[in-house]
Design a protein around this motif. Structure first.
Motif, PDB file in Angstrom:
ATOM      1  N   PRO A  32       1.172   0.902   2.958  1.00 35.38           N
ATOM      2  CA  PRO A  32       1.463   0.165   1.719  1.00 35.38           C
ATOM      3  C   PRO A  32       0.641   0.672   0.533  1.00 35.38           C
ATOM      4  O   PRO A  32      -0.482   1.153   0.696  1.00 35.38           O
ATOM      5  N   LEU A  33       1.217   0.529  -0.657  1.00 32.82           N
ATOM      6  CA  LEU A  33       0.500   0.916  -1.867  1.00 32.82           C
ATOM      7  C   LEU A  33      -0.739   0.067  -2.079  1.00 32.82           C
ATOM      8  O   LEU A  33      -1.655   0.468  -2.790  1.00 32.82           O
ATOM      9  N   SER A  34      -0.787  -1.103  -1.453  1.00 26.27           N
ATOM     10  CA  SER A  34      -1.936  -1.998  -1.595  1.00 26.27           C
ATOM     11  C   SER A  34      -3.094  -1.640  -0.671  1.00 26.27           C
ATOM     12  O   SER A  34      -4.149  -2.275  -0.725  1.00 26.27           O
ATOM     13  N   ASP A  35      -2.938  -0.614   0.152  1.00 30.70           N
ATOM     14  CA  ASP A  35      -4.027  -0.149   1.015  1.00 30.70           C
ATOM     15  C   ASP A  35      -5.174   0.330   0.116  1.00 30.70           C
ATOM     16  O   ASP A  35      -4.940   1.062  -0.856  1.00 30.70           O
ATOM     17  N   PRO A  36      -6.418  -0.073   0.385  1.00 26.42           N
ATOM     18  CA  PRO A  36      -7.549   0.311  -0.488  1.00 26.42           C
ATOM     19  C   PRO A  36      -7.663   1.818  -0.734  1.00 26.42           C
ATOM     20  O   PRO A  36      -7.955   2.234  -1.865  1.00 26.42           O
ATOM     21  N   ALA A  37      -7.419   2.640   0.278  1.00 25.01           N
ATOM     22  CA  ALA A  37      -7.499   4.089   0.090  1.00 25.01           C
ATOM     23  C   ALA A  37      -6.390   4.578  -0.842  1.00 25.01           C
ATOM     24  O   ALA A  37      -6.610   5.478  -1.662  1.00 25.01           O
ATOM     25  N   VAL A  38      -5.214   3.978  -0.745  1.00 23.28           N
ATOM     26  CA  VAL A  38      -4.099   4.361  -1.612  1.00 23.28           C
ATOM     27  C   VAL A  38      -4.381   3.914  -3.045  1.00 23.28           C
ATOM     28  O   VAL A  38      -4.138   4.663  -3.991  1.00 23.28           O
ATOM     29  N   ILE A  39      -4.910   2.713  -3.213  1.00 23.90           N
ATOM     30  CA  ILE A  39      -5.265   2.231  -4.556  1.00 23.90           C
ATOM     31  C   ILE A  39      -6.276   3.178  -5.197  1.00 23.90           C
ATOM     32  O   ILE A  39      -6.142   3.558  -6.361  1.00 23.90           O
ATOM     33  N   HIS A  40      -7.281   3.585  -4.427  1.00 25.13           N
ATOM     34  CA  HIS A  40      -8.288   4.524  -4.944  1.00 25.13           C
ATOM     35  C   HIS A  40      -7.623   5.839  -5.366  1.00 25.13           C
ATOM     36  O   HIS A  40      -7.905   6.372  -6.448  1.00 25.13           O
ATOM     37  N   PHE A  41      -6.730   6.357  -4.516  1.00 22.81           N
ATOM     38  CA  PHE A  41      -6.021   7.602  -4.829  1.00 22.81           C
ATOM     39  C   PHE A  41      -5.192   7.453  -6.105  1.00 22.81           C
ATOM     40  O   PHE A  41      -5.231   8.308  -6.988  1.00 22.81           O
ATOM     41  N   LEU A  42      -4.420   6.346  -6.205  1.00 24.94           N
ATOM     42  CA  LEU A  42      -3.571   6.131  -7.373  1.00 24.94           C
ATOM     43  C   LEU A  42      -4.397   5.985  -8.651  1.00 24.94           C
ATOM     44  O   LEU A  42      -4.051   6.552  -9.688  1.00 24.94           O
ATOM     45  N   ARG A  43      -5.493   5.232  -8.563  1.00 21.18           N
ATOM     46  CA  ARG A  43      -6.373   5.055  -9.728  1.00 21.18           C
ATOM     47  C   ARG A  43      -6.894   6.414 -10.200  1.00 21.18           C
ATOM     48  O   ARG A  43      -6.912   6.703 -11.397  1.00 21.18           O
ATOM     49  N   GLN A  44      -7.308   7.251  -9.257  1.00 20.57           N
ATOM     50  CA  GLN A  44      -7.831   8.576  -9.598  1.00 20.57           C
ATOM     51  C   GLN A  44      -6.737   9.477 -10.173  1.00 20.57           C
ATOM     52  O   GLN A  44      -6.962  10.193 -11.152  1.00 20.57           O
ATOM     53  N   LEU A  45      -5.552   9.420  -9.583  1.00 13.64           N
ATOM     54  CA  LEU A  45      -4.426  10.221 -10.060  1.00 13.64           C
ATOM     55  C   LEU A  45      -4.076   9.859 -11.508  1.00 13.64           C
ATOM     56  O   LEU A  45      -3.914  10.740 -12.361  1.00 13.64           O
TER      57      LEU A  45
ATOM     58  N   LEU B 112      -1.171   0.944 -12.884  1.00 13.26           N
ATOM     59  CA  LEU B 112      -1.611   0.713 -11.512  1.00 13.26           C
ATOM     60  C   LEU B 112      -1.171  -0.668 -11.026  1.00 13.26           C
ATOM     61  O   LEU B 112      -0.676  -0.820  -9.907  1.00 13.26           O
ATOM     62  N   GLN B 113      -1.332  -1.668 -11.864  1.00  5.33           N
ATOM     63  CA  GLN B 113      -0.938  -3.028 -11.493  1.00  5.33           C
ATOM     64  C   GLN B 113       0.557  -3.116 -11.191  1.00  5.33           C
ATOM     65  O   GLN B 113       0.970  -3.766 -10.237  1.00  5.33           O
ATOM     66  N   LEU B 114       1.378  -2.464 -12.000  1.00  2.00           N
ATOM     67  CA  LEU B 114       2.820  -2.478 -11.772  1.00  2.00           C
ATOM     68  C   LEU B 114       3.183  -1.751 -10.479  1.00  2.00           C
ATOM     69  O   LEU B 114       4.010  -2.244  -9.700  1.00  2.00           O
ATOM     70  N   LEU B 115       2.560  -0.600 -10.242  1.00  2.00           N
ATOM     71  CA  LEU B 115       2.816   0.156  -9.010  1.00  2.00           C
ATOM     72  C   LEU B 115       2.523  -0.673  -7.764  1.00  2.00           C
ATOM     73  O   LEU B 115       3.334  -0.737  -6.841  1.00  2.00           O
ATOM     74  N   ILE B 116       1.368  -1.295  -7.753  1.00  2.00           N
ATOM     75  CA  ILE B 116       0.925  -2.041  -6.577  1.00  2.00           C
ATOM     76  C   ILE B 116       1.642  -3.393  -6.478  1.00  2.00           C
ATOM     77  O   ILE B 116       2.016  -3.830  -5.396  1.00  2.00           O
ATOM     78  N   GLY B 117       1.848  -4.028  -7.614  1.00  2.00           N
ATOM     79  CA  GLY B 117       2.432  -5.366  -7.622  1.00  2.00           C
ATOM     80  C   GLY B 117       3.912  -5.412  -7.311  1.00  2.00           C
ATOM     81  O   GLY B 117       4.420  -6.419  -6.822  1.00  2.00           O
ATOM     82  N   TYR B 118       4.621  -4.325  -7.595  1.00  2.00           N
ATOM     83  CA  TYR B 118       6.067  -4.283  -7.380  1.00  2.00           C
ATOM     84  C   TYR B 118       6.446  -2.984  -6.658  1.00  2.00           C
ATOM     85  O   TYR B 118       7.100  -2.101  -7.229  1.00  2.00           O
ATOM     86  N   PRO B 119       6.042  -2.858  -5.390  1.00  2.39           N
ATOM     87  CA  PRO B 119       6.272  -1.601  -4.667  1.00  2.39           C
ATOM     88  C   PRO B 119       7.745  -1.314  -4.381  1.00  2.39           C
ATOM     89  O   PRO B 119       8.102  -0.168  -4.102  1.00  2.39           O
ATOM     90  N   HIS B 120       8.613  -2.315  -4.481  1.00  2.00           N
ATOM     91  CA  HIS B 120      10.038  -2.119  -4.225  1.00  2.00           C
ATOM     92  C   HIS B 120      10.756  -1.456  -5.405  1.00  2.00           C
ATOM     93  O   HIS B 120      11.902  -1.034  -5.284  1.00  2.00           O
ATOM     94  N   VAL B 121      10.074  -1.344  -6.541  1.00  2.00           N
ATOM     95  CA  VAL B 121      10.653  -0.731  -7.736  1.00  2.00           C
ATOM     96  C   VAL B 121      10.282   0.742  -7.772  1.00  2.00           C
ATOM     97  O   VAL B 121       9.169   1.125  -7.416  1.00  2.00           O
TER      98      VAL B 121
END
Length: 182
Positions: free
Chosen positions: A157-170, A120-129
């Protein structure tokens, strides 16, 4: 570093710093074969053979913030102490692959740590990758390729709180499918 997930984070950040556009991280727990395998592949700048030879030396680093590079040498020593090893394959302009193995049940093997948080940290921290994460335990597999997610999100953006919640759950659901733990 006391957890494998932190080593994965360190190596992935090295890949980002080498201008990788695509990074694939694969973690396989072969319980039946008593083996843990980690493979990190990137399409970054790569290294020539002399640099690959030196990268296992703790006193060699390309970083400007510190004079030593302990990540790969420490991981290599830890793997070898657990009946495993570390291999680096790289070519200038083509990228790098780092593969590390451990005897899964070895008493001295460091824990995996929080792979979910690392991914999750890599996804959010480096969205250009372009990230591809694979986690497998024997025959059960989970794969997360962020290309479809980024395309569906369009400008969100991947850093949007709703997107972070979705990614964490996924990611959590994927790991639960593999491990059978809820």
């Amino acid at each position: 570093m006391k957890e494998i997930s932190l080593h994965i984070l360190d190596i992935a950040e090295n890949s980002v710093n080498a201008d990788a556009k695509r990074i694939e991280i694969t973690v396989i727990e072969h319980i039946k074969k008593d083996k843990l395998s980690i493979l990190i592949k990137d399409d970054g700048r790569g290294m020539d053979s002399a640099t690959v030879q030196r990268v296992s030396d703790p006193f060699v680093t390309s970083r400007t913030t510190r004079k030593v590079g302990l990540g790969i040498p420490f991981l290599k020593a830890a793997a070898e102490a657990c009946q495993g090893g570390l291999e680096i394959r790289s070519q200038p302009g083509r990228g790098t692959e780092i593969e590390v193995t451990f005897q899964h049940s070895h008493i001295d093997r460091m824990p995996l740590g929080d792979l979910q948080a690392t991914f999750l940290q890599l996804l959010i921290g480096y969205p250009h990758v372009h990230w591809v994460f694979k986690y497998q335990m024997d025959e059960r597999k989970f794969c997360l390729d962020d290309a479809e997610i980024k395309q569906a999100l369009d400008d969100v953006p991947l850093s949007d709180p709703a997107v972070i919640h979705f990614l964490r759950q996924l990611i959590s659901n994927g790991f639960e499918q593999v491990t059978g733990k809820h």
